[in-house]
Scaffold this active site. Structure first.
Site, PDB file in Angstrom:
ATOM      1  CE  LYS A 225      -3.651  -2.223   2.702  1.00 42.86           C
ATOM      2  NZ  LYS A 225      -4.815  -2.418   1.858  1.00 42.86           N
ATOM      3  CB  CYS A 363     -11.819  -6.117   5.042  1.00 42.57           C
ATOM      4  SG  CYS A 363     -11.376  -7.170   3.673  1.00 42.57           S
TER       5      CYS A 363
HETATM    6  N1  PMP Z   1      -5.886  -2.616   8.026  1.00 43.65           N
HETATM    7  C1  PMP Z   1      -6.395  -1.702   7.207  1.00 43.65           C
HETATM    8  C2  PMP Z   1      -6.911  -0.420   7.780  1.00 43.65           C
HETATM    9  C3  PMP Z   1      -6.428  -1.934   5.828  1.00 43.65           C
HETATM   10  O1  PMP Z   1      -6.942  -1.006   5.016  1.00 43.65           O
HETATM   11  C4  PMP Z   1      -5.916  -3.150   5.316  1.00 43.65           C
HETATM   12  C5  PMP Z   1      -5.914  -3.446   3.834  1.00 43.65           C
HETATM   13  N2  PMP Z   1      -7.121  -3.201   3.186  1.00 43.65           N
HETATM   14  C6  PMP Z   1      -5.397  -4.070   6.213  1.00 43.65           C
HETATM   15  C7  PMP Z   1      -5.390  -3.765   7.562  1.00 43.65           C
HETATM   16  C8  PMP Z   1      -4.850  -5.387   5.762  1.00 43.65           C
HETATM   17  O2  PMP Z   1      -3.705  -5.236   4.999  1.00 43.65           O
HETATM   18  P1  PMP Z   1      -3.073  -6.462   4.220  1.00 43.65           P
HETATM   19  O3  PMP Z   1      -4.179  -7.073   3.417  1.00 43.65           O
HETATM   20  O4  PMP Z   1      -2.019  -5.846   3.381  1.00 43.65           O
HETATM   21  O5  PMP Z   1      -2.553  -7.422   5.236  1.00 43.65           O
END
Ligand code: PMP
Length: 408
Positions: A225, A363
């Site tokens: 990200k 999510c």
């Molecule tokens: N926390 C937040 C606030 C997120 O936006 C995300 C990714 N959408 C994650 C955790 C999880 O990140 P990753 O899928 O790279 O492990």
């Protein structure tokens, strides 16, 4: 002066067309695009230095080790970490939180203990704690979110108390664009004798972050990200806390001595890096951090703050729109719903115009329930997005509405 047009030239993918239209990439909260410098670092690593690290005495292994450990130093500095021994490489934020919930949680939590989270957490800072609670008998408590998208800090002060062993909260919401007062939550946690974990997945790429100033004990973020490759993330932990923790995964490299019936552990951060790590990706993340440092995070934040404000103002022109989250102090995320069009239909129509946004629950199913929606559309901006792209989004949304209006 921040020169967004120059920045754009450094991201090859931004030159491509989608369905004959210029790509407008507004799904940065899901993953960011990569500058040439990161792609070149990956290439160079594999073309010139590829070898396994730490264990070899040959030249390539030494070079690979030095590149890998060099990235650790760069990322530690980028996050304001006082020493790089606290900087553990993982696969991403999800794995970082699981590491803490497992290695710290299973050892330290007991029946009657409490873990305080918030209602706005991404599943990756919720489900690992549910699993830890189930394994230990600890309870989860939740800081409520107020109507304006900020946390109810009065309630937080009431919830965090003698039973609290961990406070874990998202720094910048991936839905509401809120920047949460994690410094204050860390103070409350420490006053209660608890630890504080910050989910920095949406803050490290966009805001200047200093883990010392935040006062947290753990900070988690994802490389992909923040201009880096997929498959690499970070857990920063206070070295003395990491020292006391049990390992997460067992295997090569995380040990000091292995006997048939027991083993002893390597020092942090190696204690938490079992097996062959994502060496190439770690090197790529180092290049991403160099690039961000070169731009300066203050400039990145200012560009996105302005762009976010502009997007908020332009989107507000669409009649009946709800833009979720606070009206001020936002990150460059805009989650919205239109009364007459489903978010999935919107993103599909926008895709036909080359505009990439996301729709769904992001999510954060409990937060969606709290907002009273099943899904939102989400446009999320980064350091290479422009006002013209915001205009393209708003114009396309207006056309999509007209299109669907024809069927009402
Ligand atoms: N926390 C937040 C606030 C997120 O936006 C995300 C990714 N959408 C994650 C955790 C999880 O990140 P990753 O899928 O790279 O492990």
């Amino acid at each position: 002066m921040y020169d967004v047009e120059k920045v754009r030239t450094e991201f090859p993918i931004l030159g491509r067309k989608v369905g004959g239209k210029d790509l407008v990439y507004l799904d940065n909260a899901a993953t960011s695009q990569k500058p040439r410098r990161v792609l070149e670092a990956l290439n160079e690593y594999y073309e010139e230095h590829n070898a396994n690290i730490h264990r070899g005495v040959h030249r390539l292994s030494e070079e690979a080790t030095s590149a890998y450990e060099g990235s650790r130093r760069k990322v530690a500095r980028f996050l304001g970490a006082p020493e790089e021994t606290g900087l553990v490489f993982t696969r991403g934020t999800t794995e970082s939180v699981n590491l803490v919930a497992h290695a710290w949680g299973r050892k330290e939590l007991r029946e009657g203990d409490e873990v305080v989270l918030t209602e706005v957490e991404h599943h990756s800072n919720l489900v690992p704690w549910q699993l830890a609670a189930r394994a230990t008998g600890a309870k989860l408590r939740f800081v409520p979110v107020l109507e304006d998208g900020t946390l109810d800090m009065e309630e937080a002060a009431r919830l965090i108390g003698p039973r609290t062993k961990m406070v874990a909260a998202v720094h910048a919401s991936n839905v509401l664009a809120t920047i949460n007062p994690v410094e204050r939550l860390a103070e409350l946690a420490h006053e209660a004798g608890a630890l504080m974990l910050v989910d920095g997945a949406q803050s490290a790429p966009h805001l200047p972050v200093n883990v010392e100033a935040l006062g947290c004990d753990f900070f988690a973020c994802s490389g992909h990200k923040m201009l880096g490759p997929t498959g690499v993330g970070v857990l920063w932990g206070r070295p003395e806390v990491l020292e006391e923790m049990d390992p997460f995964l067992g295997g090569g490299e995380m040990i000091r001595e292995v006997h048939l019936d027991h083993s002893t552990w390597n020092d942090p951060p190696h204690k938490f890096e079992a097996g062959t790590m994502n060496i190439g990706q770690v090197v790529g993340l180092g290049a991403a951090v160099d690039y961000l440092k070169g731009l300066r995070m203050e400039n990145v934040r200012e560009h996105e703050r302005r762009l976010g404000e502009y997007a908020y103002q332009r989107l507000s022109e669409l009649e009946g729109i709800t833009i979720h989250g606070p009206t001020e102090d936002r990150t460059g995320i805009a989650s919205f719903t239109l009364p007459d069009v489903h978010p999935h239909d919107l993103s599909q129509l926008l895709d036909e115009e080359g505009i990439a946004i996301r729709s769904g629950h992001h999510c954060t199913q409990p937060l969606m329930r709290r907002l009273g929606v099943v899904a939102t559309a989400r446009a999320s901006f980064y350091l290479y997005n422009t006002e013209e792209e915001v205009d393209a989004l708003v114009d396309a949304l207006a056309r999509a509405r007209e299109f669907f209006g024809a069927f009402v």
